[in-house]
Scaffold this motif. Structure first.
Motif, PDB file in Angstrom:
ATOM      1  N   VAL A  11     -33.784   7.346  33.363  1.00  0.00           N
ATOM      2  CA  VAL A  11     -32.528   6.735  32.917  1.00  0.00           C
ATOM      3  C   VAL A  11     -32.294   5.434  33.677  1.00  0.00           C
ATOM      4  O   VAL A  11     -31.879   4.423  33.101  1.00  0.00           O
ATOM      5  CB  VAL A  11     -31.346   7.714  33.087  1.00  0.00           C
ATOM      6  CG1 VAL A  11     -30.010   7.022  32.891  1.00  0.00           C
ATOM      7  CG2 VAL A  11     -31.483   8.877  32.120  1.00  0.00           C
ATOM      8  N   GLY A  12     -32.573   5.443  34.964  1.00  0.00           N
ATOM      9  CA  GLY A  12     -32.444   4.214  35.759  1.00  0.00           C
ATOM     10  C   GLY A  12     -33.375   3.111  35.272  1.00  0.00           C
ATOM     11  O   GLY A  12     -32.993   1.940  35.210  1.00  0.00           O
ATOM     12  N   LEU A  13     -34.597   3.485  34.901  1.00  0.00           N
ATOM     13  CA  LEU A  13     -35.535   2.494  34.364  1.00  0.00           C
ATOM     14  C   LEU A  13     -35.058   1.939  33.022  1.00  0.00           C
ATOM     15  O   LEU A  13     -35.245   0.754  32.744  1.00  0.00           O
ATOM     16  CB  LEU A  13     -36.930   3.111  34.206  1.00  0.00           C
ATOM     17  CG  LEU A  13     -37.714   3.310  35.492  1.00  0.00           C
ATOM     18  CD1 LEU A  13     -39.025   4.015  35.197  1.00  0.00           C
ATOM     19  CD2 LEU A  13     -37.975   1.989  36.180  1.00  0.00           C
ATOM     20  N   LEU A  14     -34.444   2.785  32.213  1.00  0.00           N
ATOM     21  CA  LEU A  14     -33.910   2.326  30.932  1.00  0.00           C
ATOM     22  C   LEU A  14     -32.785   1.312  31.139  1.00  0.00           C
ATOM     23  O   LEU A  14     -32.749   0.263  30.486  1.00  0.00           O
ATOM     24  CB  LEU A  14     -33.404   3.517  30.112  1.00  0.00           C
ATOM     25  CG  LEU A  14     -32.826   3.197  28.747  1.00  0.00           C
ATOM     26  CD1 LEU A  14     -33.907   2.661  27.829  1.00  0.00           C
ATOM     27  CD2 LEU A  14     -32.166   4.415  28.158  1.00  0.00           C
ATOM     28  N   VAL A  15     -31.905   1.604  32.081  1.00  0.00           N
ATOM     29  CA  VAL A  15     -30.817   0.666  32.395  1.00  0.00           C
ATOM     30  C   VAL A  15     -31.373  -0.623  32.982  1.00  0.00           C
ATOM     31  O   VAL A  15     -30.913  -1.727  32.648  1.00  0.00           O
ATOM     32  CB  VAL A  15     -29.802   1.328  33.358  1.00  0.00           C
ATOM     33  CG1 VAL A  15     -28.805   0.327  33.898  1.00  0.00           C
ATOM     34  CG2 VAL A  15     -29.104   2.483  32.664  1.00  0.00           C
TER      35      VAL A  15
END
Length: 104
Positions: A32-36
């Motif tokens: 999720v952090g990589l997506l953001v």
């Protein structure tokens, strides 16, 4: 009369493709952090191929690190390792009263 299946996985940790317990959550949070991060880099105006390259390198590192921790520490080992930091190095007592008054 209905036939019920017996669940043989009771009291076993959750496991998904070799990841155990809390490491699944760590991997999901990292993704999720990589997506953001990808969205923010793309909005800032970096070229798409550079965004994809950056995220794929960081994603590969994330997968490698999470699987490494999962195999090294197991289900509860990482929590035990972080809790070990809060244990005192030694205990100092000024008298023996504590030990002599213990009930057997």
């Amino acid at each position: 009369m209905p036939v019920y299946q017996i669940n043989k996985g009771i009291n076993k940790p959750i496991e998904f493709k070799g990841l155990k317990a809390q490491y699944i959550g760590y991997l999901a949070g990292g993704l999720v952090g990589l997506l953001v991060l990808f969205a923010s880099i793309y909005i800032c105006g970096l070229p798409v191929y550079l965004c994809i390259l950056t995220i794929s390198v960081l994603g590969t590192g994330l997968f490698y690190q999470v699987f490494k921790l999962s195999h090294k520490y197991g289900q509860y080992g990482l929590m035990k390792r972080s809790a070990k930091r809060y244990l005192p190095g030694y205990l100092k007592f000024n008298s023996r009263k504590l030990f002599t008054r213990l009930k057997k």
